[in-house]
Write an enzyme that holds these catalytic residues in place. Structure first.
Site, PDB file in Angstrom:
ATOM      1  N   ASP A  97     -17.189  10.158  77.705  1.00 22.01           N
ATOM      2  CA  ASP A  97     -18.320  10.617  76.884  1.00 22.01           C
ATOM      3  C   ASP A  97     -19.092   9.457  76.274  1.00 22.01           C
ATOM      4  OD1 ASP A  97     -16.550   9.642  75.021  1.00 22.01           O
ATOM      5  OD2 ASP A  97     -16.818  11.306  73.615  1.00 22.01           O
ATOM      6  N   SER A 157     -18.134   7.311  74.289  1.00 28.37           N
ATOM      7  CA  SER A 157     -17.796   7.045  72.879  1.00 28.37           C
ATOM      8  C   SER A 157     -17.423   5.583  72.662  1.00 28.37           C
ATOM      9  CB  SER A 157     -16.668   7.964  72.410  1.00 28.37           C
ATOM     10  OG  SER A 157     -15.560   7.881  73.286  1.00 28.37           O
ATOM     11  N   HIS A 171     -11.325   2.755  79.850  1.00 29.62           N
ATOM     12  CA  HIS A 171     -11.157   2.837  78.396  1.00 29.62           C
ATOM     13  C   HIS A 171     -12.085   3.871  77.753  1.00 29.62           C
ATOM     14  CE1 HIS A 171      -8.505  -0.798  77.298  1.00 29.62           C
ATOM     15  NE2 HIS A 171      -8.288  -0.467  78.549  1.00 29.62           N
ATOM     16  N   ASP A 172     -13.198   4.198  78.414  1.00 28.30           N
ATOM     17  CA  ASP A 172     -14.015   5.300  77.903  1.00 28.30           C
ATOM     18  C   ASP A 172     -13.318   6.631  78.191  1.00 28.30           C
ATOM     19  OD1 ASP A 172     -16.171   6.677  76.733  1.00 28.30           O
ATOM     20  OD2 ASP A 172     -17.064   7.025  78.698  1.00 28.30           O
ATOM     21  N   HIS A 220      -6.840  -3.411  89.283  1.00 28.08           N
ATOM     22  CA  HIS A 220      -6.399  -4.770  88.955  1.00 28.08           C
ATOM     23  C   HIS A 220      -6.489  -5.697  90.167  1.00 28.08           C
ATOM     24  CE1 HIS A 220      -4.012  -3.487  85.091  1.00 28.08           C
ATOM     25  NE2 HIS A 220      -5.314  -3.332  84.973  1.00 28.08           N
ATOM     26  N   ARG A 237     -12.977  -1.504  83.938  1.00 26.55           N
ATOM     27  CA  ARG A 237     -12.142  -1.362  82.754  1.00 26.55           C
ATOM     28  C   ARG A 237     -12.846  -0.527  81.680  1.00 26.55           C
ATOM     29  NH1 ARG A 237      -9.580  -5.183  78.475  1.00 26.55           N
ATOM     30  NH2 ARG A 237      -7.584  -4.110  78.226  1.00 26.55           N
ATOM     31  N   SER A 281      -9.124 -13.180  97.547  1.00 25.64           N
ATOM     32  CA  SER A 281      -9.459 -11.771  97.381  1.00 25.64           C
ATOM     33  C   SER A 281      -9.526 -11.331  95.920  1.00 25.64           C
ATOM     34  CB  SER A 281      -8.400 -10.959  98.143  1.00 25.64           C
ATOM     35  OG  SER A 281      -8.444  -9.630  97.823  1.00 25.64           O
ATOM     36  N   ASN A 329      -9.490  -2.664  72.708  1.00 30.03           N
ATOM     37  CA  ASN A 329     -10.776  -2.814  73.390  1.00 30.03           C
ATOM     38  C   ASN A 329     -11.373  -4.203  73.222  1.00 30.03           C
ATOM     39  OD1 ASN A 329     -10.885  -0.281  74.536  1.00 30.03           O
ATOM     40  ND2 ASN A 329     -11.833   0.658  72.742  1.00 30.03           N
TER      41      ASN A 329
END
Ligand code: HEM
Ligand SMILES: *[C@@H]1O[C@H](CO)[C@@H](O)[C@H](O)[C@H]1NC(C)=O
Length: 328
Positions: A77, A79, A69-70, A190, A65, A248, A94
């Site tokens: 980068d 950030s 999200h980066d 997911h 994740r 699983s 976030n």
């Protein structure tokens, strides 16, 4: 003098327009080979991740994740790692993103033996790859050579919410150069990890303000989820597995896709993937084929190439949570 100005203006134009090819070299496999004398950078990251995974296997979901999200905000980068007022980290989107300490641990191991060379942006990519393979996925080959960004602003964070439609999601991924097929494979992430009750509670009790549950959810699943997520009283600690096959739910495999075809998706977007006319055939194909692991790796490599900084762009941070202030 005039000539100098013209040449200078041209150089500025060339650099700005990306016309100067050498200004932004591409990512490559094994970028760090030879850059830290005989130290194997990827193996160093790998051993840090292996020992942290042993203590806490949920870091695999955290890192997947984190990479998403980066990469979706100002590109891959790093950030998202920067601390401070109103940085990306502070955005509500976030809120549950974890794994910052994992990246920092790998970074400090590398800084101790090869200071100032390996970017945090690359560490996110290498660490996520390692965690995916530890969690039962395939070990894919990553590209490296990213540089770290110097800008991180909460308002830039526009990662999709659980209720995004498939059509809108295809658009959002398309804007990052990712196809609908890439998107479906990537949502296969997911297959591990958890979601807070608040991210799907509407589907249990009041779907789209109808006052009714989401009719597309398997009623047996709903009955179980109601136990885990009683109406209106849950906290951030109340979570459920995104992959509802209990054998699983911590393994990177295609079982998430089998579950959504059985109407056992947790998030609205998960379930919609199996029902939408564009994505349903892709989901069916993934379940019928046996190469999810390989193709998931390929999609992760594509995700890892979104809007990257390379060459002279950005910087290599010393600590992943803060930028190095440039001397003026
Ligand atoms: C339309 C696209 C997507 C949406 C709307 C979405 C939404 C969400 C939401 C709402 C959660 C639960 C977070 C919480 O409880 O606050 C979640 C968890 C997660 N997402 Fe996604 N996601 C998307 C795509 C992706 C992609 C592309 C990846 C990685 C390649 C990914 C990896 C994960 C993982 C691993 C978790 C579990 C995290 C953990 O256990 O800590 N997601 N996602
Ligand atoms: C469903 O949600 C809407 C909007 O929040 C609200 O007006 C409505 O009363 C809710 N319905 C039920 C049955 O709770």
């Amino acid at each position: 003098m005039e000539k100098v100005i013209i040449v200078f203006a041209f150089m500025l134009f060339a650099a700005r327009s990306g016309w100067c090819e050498t200004a932004t070299p591409p990512l490559v496999v094994d970028f760090y080979n030879g850059l830290c004398s005989d130290i194997d950078v990827e193996a160093t990251v790998g051993s840090v991740i292996a020992s942290l995974y042993e203590q806490d296997p949920t870091i695999a979901a955290a890192l997947l994740r984190l990479q998403f999200h980066d990469c979706f905000v100002r590109g891959c980068d790093a950030s998202i790692l920067i601390d401070g007022h109103d940085t990306e980290k502070t955005s509500p989107s976030n809120r549950m993103v974890r794994g910052f300490d994992v990246i920092e641990a790998a970074k400090s191991s590398l800084e101790a033996i090869c200071p100032g060379v390996v970017s945090c942006a690359d560490i996110i990519i290498m660490a996520t790859r390692d965690a995916v393979s530890l969690a039962g996925g395939e070990r894919y080959t990553v590209q490296t050579g990213r540089r770290d960004g110097t800008v991180s602003v909460a308002a830039d964070v526009k990662t999709p919410a659980a209720s995004i439609s498939v059509t809108d999601s295809i658009k959002v991924f398309g804007d990052k150069g990712l196809t609908p097929t890439d998107m479906v494979y990537l949502l296969g992430a997911h297959t591990i990890g958890v979601a807070r009750c608040s991210t799907f509670e509407d589907r249990l009790y009041n779907f789209s303000n109808t006052g009714e549950p989401d009719p597309t959810m398997d009623p047996t699943l709903r009955a179980t989820l109601i136990d885990s997520c009683p109406r209106d009283i849950t906290t951030d600690e109340d979570t459920v597995d995104l992959d509802q096959d209990p054998s699983s739910s911590s393994i990177v495999d295609s079982s998430y896709f089998k579950q959504i075809l059985l109407n056992r998706g947790i998030l609205q977007i998960d379930q919609e993937l199996a029902l939408d006319q564009w994505t349903q055939p892709i989901v069916n194909a993934i379940v019928q084929r046996s190469d999810f692991a390989t193709r998931f790796g390929e999609a992760m490599v594509k995700l890892g190439a979104v809007e990257v900084l390379t060459g002279e762009q950005g910087q290599v941070r010393q600590f992943c949570n803060r930028i190095i202030e440039q001397q003026k």
